[in-house]
Design a protein around this motif. Structure first.
Motif, PDB file in Angstrom:
ATOM      1  N   HIS A  30       0.839  -1.206   0.000  1.00 60.83           N
ATOM      2  CA  HIS A  30       0.000   0.000   0.000  1.00 60.83           C
ATOM      3  C   HIS A  30       0.872   1.253   0.000  1.00 60.83           C
ATOM      4  CE1 HIS A  30      -2.520   3.201   1.717  1.00 60.83           C
ATOM      5  NE2 HIS A  30      -3.513   2.599   1.088  1.00 60.83           N
ATOM      6  N   TYR A  34       0.741   4.073  -2.787  1.00 66.88           N
ATOM      7  CA  TYR A  34       0.366   5.433  -2.384  1.00 66.88           C
ATOM      8  C   TYR A  34       1.415   6.458  -2.831  1.00 66.88           C
ATOM      9  CZ  TYR A  34      -0.837   9.541   0.276  1.00 66.88           C
ATOM     10  OH  TYR A  34      -1.154  10.828   0.619  1.00 66.88           O
ATOM     11  N   ASP A  39      -3.143   9.106  -3.508  1.00 76.76           N
ATOM     12  CA  ASP A  39      -4.559   9.142  -3.158  1.00 76.76           C
ATOM     13  C   ASP A  39      -4.861   7.877  -2.361  1.00 76.76           C
ATOM     14  OD1 ASP A  39      -7.457   8.376  -3.514  1.00 76.76           O
ATOM     15  OD2 ASP A  39      -7.500  10.345  -4.503  1.00 76.76           O
ATOM     16  N   GLN A  40      -5.310   8.058  -1.118  1.00 79.95           N
ATOM     17  CA  GLN A  40      -5.510   6.936  -0.203  1.00 79.95           C
ATOM     18  C   GLN A  40      -6.515   5.912  -0.741  1.00 79.95           C
ATOM     19  OE1 GLN A  40      -3.510   5.960   1.889  1.00 79.95           O
ATOM     20  NE2 GLN A  40      -4.020   6.633   3.930  1.00 79.95           N
ATOM     21  N   ASP A  41      -7.654   6.387  -1.232  1.00 78.02           N
ATOM     22  CA  ASP A  41      -8.698   5.481  -1.713  1.00 78.02           C
ATOM     23  C   ASP A  41      -8.247   4.715  -2.948  1.00 78.02           C
ATOM     24  OD1 ASP A  41     -10.404   6.281   0.334  1.00 78.02           O
ATOM     25  OD2 ASP A  41     -11.344   7.842  -0.887  1.00 78.02           O
ATOM     26  N   ILE A  42      -7.610   5.411  -3.869  1.00 78.38           N
ATOM     27  CA  ILE A  42      -7.129   4.752  -5.082  1.00 78.38           C
ATOM     28  C   ILE A  42      -6.038   3.749  -4.737  1.00 78.38           C
ATOM     29  CG2 ILE A  42      -5.906   5.123  -7.258  1.00 78.38           C
ATOM     30  CD1 ILE A  42      -7.427   7.771  -7.518  1.00 78.38           C
ATOM     31  N   GLU A  44      -5.721   2.074  -1.979  1.00 75.38           N
ATOM     32  CA  GLU A  44      -6.385   0.914  -1.363  1.00 75.38           C
ATOM     33  C   GLU A  44      -7.006   0.021  -2.438  1.00 75.38           C
ATOM     34  OE1 GLU A  44      -7.459  -1.540   1.699  1.00 75.38           O
ATOM     35  OE2 GLU A  44      -6.362   0.334   1.985  1.00 75.38           O
ATOM     36  N   GLU A  45      -7.663   0.640  -3.387  1.00 72.24           N
ATOM     37  CA  GLU A  45      -8.304  -0.102  -4.476  1.00 72.24           C
ATOM     38  C   GLU A  45      -7.275  -0.874  -5.304  1.00 72.24           C
ATOM     39  OE1 GLU A  45     -10.403   1.155  -8.633  1.00 72.24           O
ATOM     40  OE2 GLU A  45     -10.960   2.316  -6.862  1.00 72.24           O
TER      41      GLU A  45
END
Length: 176
Positions: A30, A34, A39-42, A44-45
């Protein structure tokens, strides 16, 4: 547990081995993703997708070619770079549209009233629609000329010419 037997079980589609490897490496993977996408959400995805891809391609891993962590890290790095090159990622990172920007400048109490940027909306709005489109993409949204060409479905030469002509029109309006 030893890593080699865990990887072998992973390659044999053992869900417990998947979970163990995920818990071992997810945080590091991760972090690498990152650092690329910011971008945290991207991140994670992408990380979830990387582990699923590794699961489906587990048989392609060979200890003779390198460490498991390096193998999955390369998958993650490539996935993150691919994401940053995608049109959806670039569009998400574009700035606000010109009208919103102009409204902020015209109504923003936090700007110095003597700033040249104040009132830019009235100048831009005097331009033809074709000029507003090009200026919005190139200057307010940060598109490259090639991206503007694709978005507006125009030859790149037309974008370049229109940009030059529209900026000259804008200069003439501002100076009068």
């Amino acid at each position: 547990m030893q890593l080699e037997p865990l990887i072998e079980r992973f390659q044999q589609k053992d869900e417990k081995a998947f979970e163990a490897l995920y818990n071992m490496y997810a945080k590091n993977i991760h972090g690498v993703i990152y650092n690329i996408v910011r971008d945290q959400d991207i991140a994670e995805e992408i990380m979830q997708d990387v582990f699923i891809k590794a699961w489906h391609k587990a048989e392609s891993y060979s200890a003779d070619k390198g460490r498991f962590f390096t193998w999955i890290l390369n998958i993650a790095r490539n996935a993150a770079i691919d994401k940053t090159r995608s049109k959806s990622f670039k569009n998400k990172k574009q700035n606000l549209d010109a009208q919103f920007f102009v409204d902020i400048l015209e109504h923003g109490d936090n700007l110095d009233t003597k700033t040249d940027a104040i009132g830019i909306g009235k100048f831009v709005n005097k331009l033809a629609k074709k000029c507003i489109e090009v200026i919005e993409l190139l200057y307010f949204k940060g598109y490259t000329q090639k991206e503007a060409s694709e978005t507006l479905d125009m030859p790149i030469g037309t974008i370049k010419t229109r940009n030059r002509n529209c900026i000259n029109e804008l200069r003439a309006i501002v100076l009068n």
